[in-house]
Design a protein around this motif. Structure first.
Motif, PDB file in Angstrom:
ATOM      1  N   SER A 273       0.638  -1.158  -0.005  1.00  0.00           N
ATOM      2  CA  SER A 273      -0.070  -0.131  -0.028  1.00  0.00           C
ATOM      3  C   SER A 273       0.834   1.286   0.016  1.00  0.00           C
ATOM      4  CB  SER A 273      -0.968  -0.062   1.157  1.00  0.00           C
ATOM      5  OG  SER A 273      -0.268  -0.060   2.508  1.00  0.00           O
TER       6      SER A 273
ATOM      7  N   ALA B 221       2.609   1.264  -3.910  1.00  0.00           N
ATOM      8  CA  ALA B 221       1.668   1.181  -4.962  1.00  0.00           C
ATOM      9  C   ALA B 221       1.368   2.587  -5.553  1.00  0.00           C
ATOM     10  CB  ALA B 221       0.433   0.502  -4.733  1.00  0.00           C
TER      11      ALA B 221
ATOM     12  N   ARG C 250      -4.050   1.237  -5.424  1.00  0.00           N
ATOM     13  CA  ARG C 250      -3.706   0.695  -4.146  1.00  0.00           C
ATOM     14  C   ARG C 250      -4.906  -0.349  -3.556  1.00  0.00           C
ATOM     15  NH1 ARG C 250      -1.656   6.528  -2.152  1.00  0.00           N
ATOM     16  NH2 ARG C 250       0.548   6.015  -2.312  1.00  0.00           N
TER      17      ARG C 250
ATOM     18  N   THR D  53      -3.863  -4.073  -3.002  1.00  0.00           N
ATOM     19  CA  THR D  53      -4.045  -4.577  -1.514  1.00  0.00           C
ATOM     20  C   THR D  53      -5.006  -5.698  -1.511  1.00  0.00           C
ATOM     21  OG1 THR D  53      -3.933  -2.385  -0.670  1.00  0.00           O
ATOM     22  CG2 THR D  53      -4.835  -4.128   0.605  1.00  0.00           C
TER      23      THR D  53
END
Length: 534
Positions: A173, A176, A181, A185
């Motif tokens: 996270s 990215a 994100r 995730t």
């Protein structure tokens, strides 16, 4: 809320050093401008796959997700080893539940220091330590010659996995690309099936052997993916958040510029880098201001008690919705429908894991199109329907003397349908939901609780499921039918929808809070003060 409320006052570090932004409208206006700003800074005009630096960054993110393959490999390997005669003869002489949970015990132990390693030495160092321990554990596992040795090796593997998993989602996270994100995730946990797929076909290939290598080869190979990860980890960017925390702001900005702009030095690219760096500094300032936060807040404050309930129950339905039966004890499930041939069981295990991998990647990549609560309800309701039909078909097959193969095939089909429903809402979405309902000041604590509860429920799966399946066979499915029905009701009446809210203060309001814990998404440096009023 109690009479004593935590109030966070937003102050600018430079031009507004003496002014407090206590007015809610002003705060919301600031948040909206910040969101608009970040969208203006993003300048990818072509599809992301046409940018070389984004492709390389996403490859490194995939490399990080290898941490999640360990548990998947482990569960699928145990499914396969239970069918290998030499393993059952030489290793499995005691409790199967203890062996299944050996890695979980190691993970519990790792919780004591995993976050310390990550915060003190960096996300990459934690990943490296975890990978090395998994490799050592895999070597010891393959070299085992009795139950105790094998169990100890699995404890080492679990400890390494626990350290790596504590850092991997955070690093993903934090490096990215901003618009990727949520998907990155969510996709993290779906790689559980990548490890499971590899283990399924490795055990299928080795079960034809008549020597101990039938189980030793899969055991040794559990260290291959961590070895691959370790070999390339040097080139993975470190977390800019960690670097800024350590005062290495220029280095953090260099990483953001390289991986989020492709080393573009235009005004727009520089604005994005400065915005992200400022956002991280604001978040760290908030974290420092909330150093007084405690686990007891989850019991002391009414809105936090509700959050705690959602954290606990989300971990519950993620692990105890019947999926644990197939994940670790597929052979026992297949025995109940007359599929007892080792070759057939291993093939089904391999096909199921391939199917799960494809479905989880597809559904998790689409998670941002659906509301969280709606996704949970659809997933759990579908699982309930599948389990009811699965139970009925299993019962008719058993009552009919295990002769009607069409019923057995029906059960097998509903096992696959069940996993479609599970992957749609209970694989990656729980991680997103738990992150969203927790305010920044308590997010790390809440996620630590979530991880511990997952391990606790996995222990139940490891010890109770095999005993129950041996004792009452298909009748045990009725228990999960009842559990799933209760889960649907609880999610419908008690779960808060988070996907409809764009800011953290709005989500806090959904729990009856004032906008206490505000994430300052400001490109300017900010400081947070804590004030307590009676």
């Amino acid at each position: 809320m109690s009479d004593i409320d935590d109030k966070i006052v937003l102050k600018h570090n430079e031009s507004l050093a003496s002014s407090n932004l206590s007015d809610h409208d002003e705060i919301n206006e600031k948040s909206e401008k910040s969101e608009k700003s970040i969208k203006e800074f993003l300048f990818l005009d072509k599809p992301f796959y046409r940018y070389g630096f984004i492709n390389l960054l996403n490859f490194y993110i995939f490399l990080i997700t290898i941490s999640s393959t360990c548990n998947g490999y482990d569960g699928s390997m145990l499914n396969g080893l239970q069918i290998v005669e030499t393993w059952e003869k030489n290793i499995l002489r005691n409790n199967l539940g203890a062996l299944s949970n050996g890695t979980t015990f190691g993970g519990f132990f790792a919780m004591l220091f995993a976050s310390y390693i990550s915060d003190k030495f960096g996300r990459k160092i934690a990943l490296a330590v975890g990978a090395i321990l998994i490799i050592i554990g895999a070597v010891l596992q393959g070299a085992s010659y009795n139950y105790g040795f094998f169990l100890a090796a699995r404890f080492v593997i679990g400890m390494g996995s626990g350290i790596a998993v504590a850092s991997s989602p955070s690093l993903i996270s934090e490096i990215a690309y901003p618009t990727h994100r949520d998907i990155c995730t969510a996709l993290y946990n779906s790689c559980w099936y990548l490890g499971a797929l590899i283990a399924a076909w490795v055990t299928y290939g080795t079960h034809f052997m008549t020597t101990d290598y039938a189980w030793k080869i899969p055991s040794y190979l559990q260290g291959i993916l961590p070895l691959f990860q370790l070999a390339l980890l040097y080139w993975v960017p470190e977390s800019p958040r960690f670097l800024i925390r350590k005062g290495k702001i220029d280095k953090a900005k260099a990483i953001l510029r390289k991986w989020h702009t492709g080393n573009d030095y235009s005004d727009r690219a520089t604005a994005l880098v400065e915005f992200e760096a400022g956002e991280i500094q604001a978040a760290l300032a908030l974290e420092d201001s909330q150093a007084h936060s405690s686990y007891m807040d989850f019991l002391r404050l009414p809105s936090y008690r509700k959050r705690l309930f959602l954290v606990v129950f989300t971990a519950f339905f993620m692990q105890l919705s019947g999926n644990g039966l197939v994940s670790y004890y597929l052979n026992k499930v297949l025995d109940t429908i007359g599929i007892t041939d080792a070759n057939s069981q291993l093939k089904i295990n391999g096909y199921l894991m391939l199917y799960n991998l494809v479905i989880s990647w597809f559904t998790n990549s689409m998670v941002h199109f659906f509301k969280r609560r709606t996704l949970f309800l659809a997933s759990l309701s579908g699982m309930l329907v599948c389990y009811i039909i699965w139970t009925i078909l299993s019962a008719r097959f058993a009552i009919g003397g295990y002769q009607d193969q069409s019923l057995a095939k029906g059960v097998l089909a509903f096992i696959f349908l069940f996993y479609f429903c599970y992957n749609a809402g209970c694989n990656g979405a729980p991680f997103l939901y738990v992150t969203e309902i927790l305010p920044y000041s308590h997010r790390a604590k809440g996620l630590n609780l979530f991880s511990g509860l997952n391990n606790l429920f996995i222990i139940y799966n490891g010890f109770v499921n095999p005993v129950a399946m041996d004792a009452i066979e298909w009748k045990y499915y009725i228990v999960y039918c009842c559990i799933l029905a209760c889960e649907v009701v609880i999610v419908y009446f008690f779960y808060v929808e988070t996907a409809t809210y764009s800011t953290l203060e709005e989500i806090s309001a959904a729990f009856g809070d004032d906008p206490d814990h505000i994430v300052a998404n400001s490109p300017e440096k900010v400081v947070f003060e804590h004030k307590e009023t009676v």
